[in-house]
Design an enzyme around this catalytic site. Structure first.
Site, PDB file in Angstrom:
ATOM      1  N   ASP B 196      60.214  50.936  20.312  1.00 51.43           N
ATOM      2  CA  ASP B 196      61.211  50.231  21.122  1.00 51.43           C
ATOM      3  C   ASP B 196      60.734  50.139  22.578  1.00 51.43           C
ATOM      4  O   ASP B 196      59.584  49.795  22.821  1.00 51.43           O
ATOM      5  CB  ASP B 196      62.568  50.944  20.999  1.00 51.43           C
ATOM      6  CG  ASP B 196      63.715  50.097  21.501  1.00 51.43           C
ATOM      7  OD1 ASP B 196      64.167  49.207  20.759  1.00 51.43           O
ATOM      8  OD2 ASP B 196      64.133  50.291  22.657  1.00 51.43           O
ATOM      9  N   TYR B 347      65.957  46.465  30.577  1.00 54.91           N
ATOM     10  CA  TYR B 347      65.739  45.134  29.995  1.00 54.91           C
ATOM     11  C   TYR B 347      65.588  44.090  31.096  1.00 54.91           C
ATOM     12  O   TYR B 347      64.755  43.197  31.011  1.00 54.91           O
ATOM     13  CB  TYR B 347      66.904  44.769  29.065  1.00 54.91           C
ATOM     14  CG  TYR B 347      66.880  45.497  27.756  1.00 54.91           C
ATOM     15  CD1 TYR B 347      67.323  46.807  27.663  1.00 54.91           C
ATOM     16  CD2 TYR B 347      66.383  44.887  26.615  1.00 54.91           C
ATOM     17  CE1 TYR B 347      67.299  47.489  26.458  1.00 54.91           C
ATOM     18  CE2 TYR B 347      66.361  45.564  25.401  1.00 54.91           C
ATOM     19  CZ  TYR B 347      66.813  46.866  25.332  1.00 54.91           C
ATOM     20  OH  TYR B 347      66.770  47.519  24.137  1.00 54.91           O
ATOM     21  N   HIS B 406      64.108  51.774  12.540  1.00 50.18           N
ATOM     22  CA  HIS B 406      63.832  51.657  13.965  1.00 50.18           C
ATOM     23  C   HIS B 406      63.764  53.024  14.655  1.00 50.18           C
ATOM     24  O   HIS B 406      62.937  53.237  15.527  1.00 50.18           O
ATOM     25  CB  HIS B 406      64.909  50.795  14.610  1.00 50.18           C
ATOM     26  CG  HIS B 406      64.662  50.551  16.059  1.00 50.18           C
ATOM     27  ND1 HIS B 406      63.690  49.686  16.502  1.00 50.18           N
ATOM     28  CD2 HIS B 406      65.225  51.065  17.171  1.00 50.18           C
ATOM     29  CE1 HIS B 406      63.684  49.658  17.824  1.00 50.18           C
ATOM     30  NE2 HIS B 406      64.608  50.498  18.258  1.00 50.18           N
TER      31      HIS B 406
END
Lengths: 415, 443
Positions: B196, B347, B406
């Site tokens: 990630d 982000y 994930h």
């Protein structure tokens, strides 16, 4: 998405001439709303107990709704703001609920005293509500008291979109703008109107355009303050993030710049609501979170609201903004309203092939100010096009006088 | 990729935790904070139920309802707090931001130092179950030669690390900080791992190639040459419709890897990317005030983990380590540290740096160290070997695991640990003499 079926009209409606000013149809019930004291106390308690993030790291809105603005809003909301005023104002209008296609639809219905008033259905969008339209009720229904002529009068129907405000929340999927358009046609029929016009911006434009495409016999024209006009080549260039095509006029370039900004920085909320509306639990649980989310609709209206909470007098007041947010809060409609984005499969700004007479008012601070060149192509029967010098996305709310004059001028040729 | 920001170096310490800039850390939540959290959970106001029978409108009401009930009644934060505080935790200020990390040294000579970076919506809590297998392999089915010294930092703005007060902490900046952290801990030869956002940081480390970095391992593909991105996506990247996994779309168009392409496209349907890339402050303002809202946002990361976590809450059938308590340990950490907003900013930072790189037309330096990659079947997309080779020409290990998603380290800690042992084995062998000397020097 399957096409929704419409519930057949149960009975014939008498012509307007024999109807009373209020609703005589058996399925139309008068409506008013009084919030529980407990709900208002809970709201204040939650606003006061807000847990805050730290301040954004930038000096502008480029990371989202700014800390100072939300704090000013929360302080005012918890202390000075009074929902009872908004409630009294709403309840002073003739409000009704009627079930259409299995769903309760709320609407304000104000008939003009003028004998030849033109019936008009005005549809709000997100994050709006009927509260956006309250300021235009008087100018449109009673024009002689507001700088207009008797011949400019309208009978006004202002519905709440499904899942918004006092309308019911759909419990099944399928309530997209096409189905809503069908419901609005049924509503106008139920009210006895056989010759009428329709108006909208934002989702209200989407619904209004779908009404035009359905072309019911009574609908003689539409007005939009957020027209869907973007030519295919422009849309492609925007989607690729590429440079503007060569040879744009000044108005086209202005629209391009607005859209380019919106596509690059302003689509986050729409993307989330279109794909994951249910995930936004925070908006049902946090009034300040709901307010922040609703403020972040488009950069120009956000900046306006920021100025308002900083104390500047503008077209909107702090009370205006909080009336609307409080309506969403009290009706717990953040998620149900977000679902409209999920339901719709329509390209938001693409021309839809509307072929009935169309009037367009362009406000400079809208998400994009549609150039005449694009507008003429999108609406072959363009009966009115005007670029205003002031106003934005919430035009009726922010510039009610100019907006009302646009509606009068836009529909004059259809009377 | 932007150039790494210079990090102010501290004096090189002797091995272990003796650097004057490294302080021991522990955390105890106040009773008030825990009571307030419970009170908010009990007072949660929920919307009406979704209109569909699946997760296609987002996190389902029943799941969130079960989570909220368990969180507000049976869940006990004090257990994870005690567990964290039983580990050697530290803070050290790097480039103006206090960085939290867990540091567990193996008892084995020759242990290889390894820095593992979590992502969003994760934290160091994801990594707790791999500490034993990696630092003490002989007690967990491995051999002494598989041992690692473990450094598990909290990303800036996450968990117990401080939130940056200034912009600029993109993955590249974090990577530089990690190199300084490792240096400060006295390690001169080490490896790095990430998935990630942790993969983004680890990718940046591989490209910066700081002294001592022997190799990296990924469980997520996060990178692609900038010029290819620019050529195919152009400015669309700036729209926020990407994580760095967007890269996979590029490759897929060329290679027609339809399954992976569909998965990546589904990822783009996740609105959280667009929102956090462009408006972290807005979404943060909604999440920091509502534990149930924050939980929903964090649950909606990817389909596979959402379904697994839903099963844990609705049917009491957790997948591996993704238990109710572990999920709520992580969510409570975000809540108690009020980091929903600061975490989302990573982000935004990433989006800014990619847009800047595209605008400048600068090519990112190639990863010059050996790269190992494990594909977990439940991951957002299963990166084909050909994509990974294209991104990392020095691919030394590639393996498709048969379970896990994930949150691989969290869900399948034993399998994940075995992957890391296998992935880095060749690096130990090739540099054994040097590493051995290093470790003797440090012990």
């Amino acid at each position: 998405m399957t096409q929704p079926g419409m519930t057949p009209e149960p009975s014939m409606t008498p012509p307007p001439s024999v109807m009373q000013p209020s609703m005589t149809h058996p399925n139309v019930r008068p409506f008013s709303f009084t919030a529980a004291d407990q709900a208002l106390a809970d709201l204040r308690r939650r606003v006061t107990a807000t847990i805050w993030p730290d301040k954004e790291l930038v000096a502008d809105a480029s990371q989202g709704v700014q800390f100072a603005t939300v704090q000013q809003l929360a302080r005012y909301w918890a202390t000075e703001y009074d929902w009872r005023k908004a409630e009294a104002r709403l309840n002073a209008f003739p409000q009704f609920i009627t079930e259409i296609d299995g769903l309760d639809i709320h609407f304000i219905h104000v008939r003009s005293q003028e004998p030849n008033a033109l019936p008009l259905i005005v549809t709000h969008g997100w994050p709006g509500s009927v509260i956006e339209q309250l300021k235009i009720v008087e100018p449109l229904t009673n024009p002689t008291a507001h700088g207009g002529r008797a011949a400019d009068a309208f009978d006004l129907v202002i519905p709440s979109l499904p899942g918004h405000g006092f309308s019911g929340k759909p419990t099944t999927t399928g309530w997209d703008p096409i189905r809503i358009a069908r419901a609005w046609i049924a509503l106008m029929q139920r009210l006895g109107y056989t010759r009428y016009v329709a108006q909208g911006g934002d989702w209200g434009n989407a619904v209004t355009e779908q009404m035009a495409l359905l072309a019911p016999p009574g609908l003689v024209g539409i007005h939009t303050n957020m027209p869907a006009t973007i030519p295919e080549a422009i849309a492609k260039a925007l989607a690729s993030g590429g440079p503007a095509p060569a040879g744009l006029s000044a108005d086209e370039q202005y629209a391009w710049d607005q859209l380019d900004y919106f596509y690059k920085h302003g689509l986050g909320y729409a993307n989330e609501m279109a794909n994951r509306p249910q995930t936004l639990y925070a908006l049902a649980d946090s009034p300040v979170g709901l307010a922040a989310w609703m403020l972040d609709h488009d950069i120009a209206s956000y900046r306006l609201i920021t100025r308002v909470f900083a104390g500047q007098a503008e077209g909107l007041t702090r009370d205006d903004i909080l009336d609307n947010v409080t309506l969403y809060w009290l009706t717990n409609t953040a998620v149900s309203s977000a679902r409209l984005y999920w339901e719709s499969h329509l390209a938001f700004f693409a021309p839809k092939g509307v072929s009935i007479p169309t009037a367009v008012s362009v406000f400079p601070d809208e998400i994009y100010a549609a150039p005449r060149s694009w507008t003429e192509k999108a609406y072959p029967k363009l009966i009115h096009y005007n670029r205003l010098s002031k106003g934005g996305h919430f035009a009726a709310w922010e510039q009610p006088q100019a907006f009302s004059e646009e509606i009068r001028a836009g529909f004059r040729s259809l009377r | 990729m932007t150039q790494p920001t210079p990090i102010q170096p501290a004096p090189t310490p002797p091995p272990g935790m003796t650097s004057p800039d490294v302080r021991p850390f522990s955390y105890t939540a106040s009773d008030d904070a825990l009571a307030n959290l419970r009170q908010r959970l009990v007072a949660s106001r929920l919307p009406d139920k979704e209109l569909v029978a699946d997760a296609s409108q987002g996190v389902q009401l029943a799941t969130l309802h079960a989570l909220t009930r368990y969180w507000g009644t049976e869940y006990d934060w004090r257990k994870i707090e005690a567990r964290l505080n039983a580990l050697p935790q530290f803070k050290t200020e790097i480039d103006g931001v206090d960085i939290h990390f867990i540091h567990v040294r193996s008892k084995h000579d020759g242990a290889l130092p390894l820095i593992i970076t979590h992502g969003w919506p994760g934290s160091v809590i994801e990594m707790l179950e791999v500490i034993g297998p990696l630092t003490d392999p002989t007690a967990h089915g491995g051999s002494a030669e598989d041992a690692f010294h473990l450094v598990i930092p909290s990303l800036p703005g996450y968990g117990f690390s401080d939130a940056p007060k200034e912009v600029g902490w993109d993955p590249s900046h974090v990577a530089s900080a990690w190199a300084e952290l490792i240096r400060r801990l006295g390690y001169t030869r080490y490896v790095a791992q990430g998935g990630d956002q942790g993969a983004g940081v680890t990718d940046a480390m591989a490209r910066q190639s700081p002294n001592g970095l022997l190799g990296v391992h990924f469980n997520f593909l996060s990178s692609f040459p900038t010029e290819v991105l620019a050529a195919i996506f152009g400015g669309e990247f700036a729209q926020g419709l990407f994580k760095r996994v967007a890269v996979a779309v590029v490759a897929s168009r060329a290679e027609k890897e339809h399954a992976a392409l569909a998965a990546v496209e589904a990822l783009f349907m996740r609105g959280y990317l667009a929102e956090m890339n462009t408006r972290p402050q807005t979404i943060g303002s909604t999440l920091t005030d509502s534990p149930v809202g924050q939980a929903s946002w964090m649950l909606d990361h990817d389909t596979d983990s959402y379904e697994k976590i839903s099963r844990a809450f609705l049917k009491g059938q957790p997948s591996g380590g993704l238990t109710r308590d572990h999920i709520l340990d992580n969510m409570s950490l975000y809540w108690l540290t009020n980091t929903a907003t600061s975490a989302a900013r990573l982000y935004w930072e990433n989006a800014q740096s990619i847009a800047a790189a595209i605008a400048s037309g600068k090519k990112a330096p190639e990863a010059s160290v050996p790269v190992a990659f494990t594909v977990f079947p439940g991951e957002i997309f299963q990166a084909p070997r050909s994509w990974v080779e294209k991104v990392y020409p020095h691919l030394t290990y590639f393996h498709e695991a048969d379970k896990g998603g994930h949150f691989a380290a969290w869900e399948e800690p034993q399998l994940f640990s075995e992957e890391l042992r296998a992935a880095f084995r060749s690096l130990r062998q090739s540099g054994q003499g040097k590493v051995g000397n290093e470790q003797r020097m440090h012990s």
